[in-house]
Design a protein around this motif. Structure first.
Motif, PDB file in Angstrom:
ATOM      1  N   UNK A  42      60.302  79.117 111.486  1.00  0.00           N
ATOM      2  CA  UNK A  42      59.339  79.121 112.340  1.00  0.00           C
ATOM      3  C   UNK A  42      58.737  77.867 111.220  1.00  0.00           C
ATOM      4  N   UNK A  43      57.694  76.634 112.143  1.00  0.00           N
ATOM      5  CA  UNK A  43      57.837  75.705 112.412  1.00  0.00           C
ATOM      6  C   UNK A  43      56.596  75.852 112.050  1.00  0.00           C
ATOM      7  N   UNK A  44      55.478  75.114 110.481  1.00  0.00           N
ATOM      8  CA  UNK A  44      54.845  75.485 109.792  1.00  0.00           C
ATOM      9  C   UNK A  44      54.230  74.061 108.932  1.00  0.00           C
ATOM     10  N   UNK A  45      53.501  73.383 109.638  1.00  0.00           N
ATOM     11  CA  UNK A  45      52.639  72.465 109.352  1.00  0.00           C
ATOM     12  C   UNK A  45      51.689  72.591 108.686  1.00  0.00           C
ATOM     13  N   UNK A  46      51.471  71.826 107.302  1.00  0.00           N
ATOM     14  CA  UNK A  46      50.229  72.234 106.482  1.00  0.00           C
ATOM     15  C   UNK A  46      49.060  70.883 106.592  1.00  0.00           C
ATOM     16  N   UNK A  47      48.227  70.798 106.300  1.00  0.00           N
ATOM     17  CA  UNK A  47      46.943  70.552 106.149  1.00  0.00           C
ATOM     18  C   UNK A  47      45.312  71.027 105.609  1.00  0.00           C
ATOM     19  N   UNK A  48      44.820  70.681 105.191  1.00  0.00           N
ATOM     20  CA  UNK A  48      43.730  70.608 104.259  1.00  0.00           C
ATOM     21  C   UNK A  48      42.678  72.158 105.148  1.00  0.00           C
ATOM     22  N   UNK A  49      42.684  73.035 104.606  1.00  0.00           N
ATOM     23  CA  UNK A  49      41.969  74.497 105.067  1.00  0.00           C
ATOM     24  C   UNK A  49      40.769  74.347 106.039  1.00  0.00           C
ATOM     25  N   UNK A  50      40.284  73.142 105.695  1.00  0.00           N
ATOM     26  CA  UNK A  50      38.752  72.986 106.377  1.00  0.00           C
ATOM     27  C   UNK A  50      38.687  71.540 107.342  1.00  0.00           C
ATOM     28  N   UNK A  51      40.090  71.225 107.954  1.00  0.00           N
ATOM     29  CA  UNK A  51      41.070  70.588 108.648  1.00  0.00           C
ATOM     30  C   UNK A  51      41.195  71.240 110.654  1.00  0.00           C
ATOM     31  N   UNK A  52      39.652  72.251 110.330  1.00  0.00           N
ATOM     32  CA  UNK A  52      40.078  72.860 112.132  1.00  0.00           C
ATOM     33  C   UNK A  52      38.593  73.181 112.405  1.00  0.00           C
ATOM     34  N   UNK A  53      38.619  73.410 113.778  1.00  0.00           N
ATOM     35  CA  UNK A  53      37.334  73.886 114.392  1.00  0.00           C
ATOM     36  C   UNK A  53      38.039  74.804 115.382  1.00  0.00           C
ATOM     37  N   UNK A  54      37.209  75.631 115.426  1.00  0.00           N
ATOM     38  CA  UNK A  54      37.499  77.293 115.712  1.00  0.00           C
ATOM     39  C   UNK A  54      36.813  76.855 117.144  1.00  0.00           C
ATOM     40  N   UNK A  55      37.142  77.200 117.859  1.00  0.00           N
ATOM     41  CA  UNK A  55      36.929  76.997 119.939  1.00  0.00           C
ATOM     42  C   UNK A  55      36.214  78.327 120.319  1.00  0.00           C
ATOM     43  N   UNK A  56      37.298  79.241 120.396  1.00  0.00           N
ATOM     44  CA  UNK A  56      36.975  80.471 120.912  1.00  0.00           C
ATOM     45  C   UNK A  56      37.968  81.369 120.951  1.00  0.00           C
ATOM     46  N   UNK A  57      37.630  82.280 120.758  1.00  0.00           N
ATOM     47  CA  UNK A  57      38.790  83.756 120.091  1.00  0.00           C
ATOM     48  C   UNK A  57      39.117  84.139 118.830  1.00  0.00           C
ATOM     49  N   UNK A  58      38.341  83.770 117.878  1.00  0.00           N
ATOM     50  CA  UNK A  58      38.050  83.766 116.741  1.00  0.00           C
ATOM     51  C   UNK A  58      38.486  85.356 117.257  1.00  0.00           C
ATOM     52  N   UNK A  59      37.731  86.562 117.096  1.00  0.00           N
ATOM     53  CA  UNK A  59      37.703  87.895 116.712  1.00  0.00           C
ATOM     54  C   UNK A  59      39.053  88.292 117.126  1.00  0.00           C
ATOM     55  N   UNK A  60      39.532  87.958 118.079  1.00  0.00           N
ATOM     56  CA  UNK A  60      40.740  88.274 118.484  1.00  0.00           C
ATOM     57  C   UNK A  60      41.731  87.869 117.532  1.00  0.00           C
ATOM     58  N   UNK A  61      42.290  87.829 116.455  1.00  0.00           N
ATOM     59  CA  UNK A  61      43.379  86.683 115.838  1.00  0.00           C
ATOM     60  C   UNK A  61      43.582  87.832 115.006  1.00  0.00           C
ATOM     61  N   UNK A  62      44.579  88.243 114.555  1.00  0.00           N
ATOM     62  CA  UNK A  62      45.256  89.732 113.532  1.00  0.00           C
ATOM     63  C   UNK A  62      45.613  88.570 112.554  1.00  0.00           C
ATOM     64  N   UNK A  63      45.676  89.013 111.296  1.00  0.00           N
ATOM     65  CA  UNK A  63      45.939  88.176 110.325  1.00  0.00           C
ATOM     66  C   UNK A  63      47.737  89.699 109.129  1.00  0.00           C
ATOM     67  N   UNK A  64      48.409  89.683 109.275  1.00  0.00           N
ATOM     68  CA  UNK A  64      49.221  90.142 108.505  1.00  0.00           C
ATOM     69  C   UNK A  64      49.806  89.038 107.658  1.00  0.00           C
TER      70      UNK A  64
END
Ligand SMILES: [Zn+2]
Ligand SMILES: [Zn+2]
Length: 137
Positions: A42-64
């Protein structure tokens, strides 16, 4: 002024953007990352928690979330693409590098759990590159 990078899943249902203000970039070769990506790491970049703006589709995200280890994966429930998620301790946002569009400046700084790499990885990286599918042998 920070560069703005957009990201999305393969089917385009989920879109977001982040500032190019990344803290770390790791390739993780652990067995769990192999299984969940279906690949060598896996190639994972780490950033601060608040560094994201969701534009669309968040209801379609599943988290395992793995019940025992600090291991998670967020993905589009339509196409399965990996998407950003907060780490278990809620101290960083983990961005799977492949969901970012366009070039980024940060380079991977370490290959973690390297001893768990599959035995085909090194040879795979040294195999002949083609631009597209191999059409003949
Ligand atoms: Zn999708
Ligand atoms: Zn891993």
């Amino acid at each position: 002024m920070l560069n703005r990078i957009s990201g999305e899943c393969l089917c385009g249902t989920v879109k977001f953007s982040v500032n190019e203000d990344f803290d770390n970039f790791y390739l993780c070769h652990c067995k769990q990352c192999q299984q969940i990506t279906g690949s060598a790491f896996a190639a994972n970049i780490l950033t601060s928690l608040d560094n994201i703006t969701w534009i669309c589709g968040t209801t379609r995200i599943t988290t395992f979330r793995h019940p025992d280890r600090d291991f998670s994966k967020a993905f589009c429930d339509k196409c399965g693409s990996g998407l950003p998620y907060p780490n278990k301790t809620n101290t960083a946002l983990v961005i799977p590098a492949g969901c970012l569009k366009g070039p980024i400046k940060i380079k991977p700084e370490a290959r973690v759990f390297a001893e768990e790499s599959p035995n085909w990885l090194e040879q795979g990286l040294q195999s002949k590159p083609y631009n597209g599918f191999v059409t003949s042998k």
